[in-house]
Design an enzyme around this catalytic site. Sequence first.
Site, short mmCIF file in Angstrom:
data_model
loop_
_atom_site.label_atom_id
_atom_site.label_comp_id
_atom_site.label_asym_id
_atom_site.label_seq_id
_atom_site.Cartn_x
_atom_site.Cartn_y
_atom_site.Cartn_z
N ASP A 275 41.37 36.64 11.68
CA ASP A 275 42.27 35.82 10.87
C ASP A 275 42.72 36.63 9.65
O ASP A 275 43.91 36.72 9.34
CB ASP A 275 41.48 34.58 10.42
CG ASP A 275 42.37 33.44 10.01
OD1 ASP A 275 43.58 33.51 10.27
OD2 ASP A 275 41.86 32.47 9.42
N TYR B 148 36.90 28.64 14.76
CA TYR B 148 37.90 27.83 15.46
C TYR B 148 37.27 26.76 16.34
O TYR B 148 37.97 25.91 16.88
CB TYR B 148 38.83 28.71 16.30
CG TYR B 148 40.17 28.94 15.65
CD1 TYR B 148 40.32 28.85 14.28
CD2 TYR B 148 41.29 29.25 16.42
CE1 TYR B 148 41.54 29.08 13.68
CE2 TYR B 148 42.52 29.49 15.83
CZ TYR B 148 42.64 29.39 14.46
OH TYR B 148 43.85 29.63 13.87
N ASP C 247 33.96 44.36 6.57
CA ASP C 247 34.44 44.73 5.22
C ASP C 247 34.88 46.19 5.20
O ASP C 247 35.91 46.54 4.60
CB ASP C 247 33.41 44.42 4.13
CG ASP C 247 31.98 44.71 4.54
OD1 ASP C 247 31.72 44.84 5.75
OD2 ASP C 247 31.11 44.81 3.66
N LYS D 58 30.53 41.51 11.77
CA LYS D 58 29.73 41.44 10.54
C LYS D 58 28.26 41.33 10.96
O LYS D 58 27.51 40.48 10.47
CB LYS D 58 30.22 40.21 9.74
CG LYS D 58 29.67 40.08 8.35
CD LYS D 58 30.22 41.06 7.37
CE LYS D 58 29.48 40.99 6.05
NZ LYS D 58 29.69 42.13 5.18
#
Length: 397
Positions: free
Chosen positions: A288, A148, A264, A215
């Site tokens: 998101d 963003y 994930d 992540k």
Amino acid sequence: MPNLIRADGQGNLIVPQDGAIIPIIIGDGVGPDIWRATEPVLTEAAKRSGHKLEFVEAPAGQTAHKQFGEYLPDDTLETLKNYRVSLKGPLATPVGGGMRSLNVGIRQALDLYACVRPIKWIPGVPSPVRAPEKADMLLFRENTEDVYAGLEWPAGTEEAEALISFLTGTLKAKVRAGSAVGIKPMSEFGSKRLIKMAIDWALKENRPSLTLVHKGNIMKYTEGAFRKWGYELASGEYANRTVPEESWDGKDPSRLVIKDRIADNMFMQSLLRPEEYSVLAMPNLNGDYLSDCLAAQIGGLGMAPGANLGDGLAVFEATHGTAPKYAGQDKVNPSSMILSGAFMLGYLGWKEAEARIQAALEKVVSKKILTYDLARQLGVTPVKCSEFGQALVQHME
Ligand code: NAP
């Protein structure tokens, strides 16, 4: 008498209990349809709970452009700042022309650094999963950094070439010539204030756990740092009230268990073992995807409330877009806006009013009084958007 909401020096809100004035951005497309259905529901729930709600319109989007020649007038931003807590319908972002998203503009101008999405299924709402009641989560997504931040340059431009030459020359990084490039900034300040808001909320609501979603196995110094800063905050400022998952013996329920999951894996967990997760805090891009994936489980964006929160400032909003093909047809589902309004009433401390709306929604859905989007999935005749709002008022206790 409805009055202004104020804030103390620490950004905590001081809400007049007898009544509050709330700015409303009605929005583009289906915005007027869903607002017409929402206003009576919020007003009635507040009234039945001993409060008075008064709305003042804050123009933005196409209406503002027609009236004032601007999509997001300064006066509107001033109103949102002065009144502190607002409600917003969807705003169109014209494709092309380089116009930035009005939603992003509002978040940046007010420094609304947390996008908050409650995920809770209303019994009877069609869902693509077998046990949607198992997902009861509150998602906190960082709103100002990561993707963003908007730091990217098109392939072949002078800016991209300059950045590539710095990366390959000074930093000895490998970047294919002619690539498009983007930068993903994540700061300790930005991450910690988001995680702090999530921890405070989890403790206030006696939630069992908070999971940092990252992540960090691949992006060690950005996403990995988010995880590290989260644990630092929990083991520092919140040492007496939190416990890391690996040290948790299950004995002290007053402790907030701090977990972390790679993004994930978290996506998989959100489908296979949602009941093991409660409050989630994450950087922008993970949030998101995950917030819409979880919204799908409880019936889609038409049923998902949302809010953008800062320190002492808040804009609650329908999570879907302007659905232009349905504009003015009195057809779409107003639940996202209604639930966002209910979430707002709870945020003001008017929990009874929030609960009245939740209970009315459960009753109406159980009677299969539904707008087209849900009715078509259950093979029942749909009601209009406004009729759905009226049904909620009629079924409210
Ligand atoms: P959208 O407006 O959310 O609509 C996509 C589809 O979602 C609709 O065609 C409809 O599906 C379904 N839908 C959306 N709202 C619904 C509701 N209240 N009840 C029932 N179904 C609903 O997404 P979009 O077409 O991608 O975006 C249109 C405009 O909205 C763009 O300008 C975009 O920038 C803007 N936008 C604004 C916001 C915001 O203000 N927060 C968020 C997202 C997008 P069916 O066709 O299957 O009936």
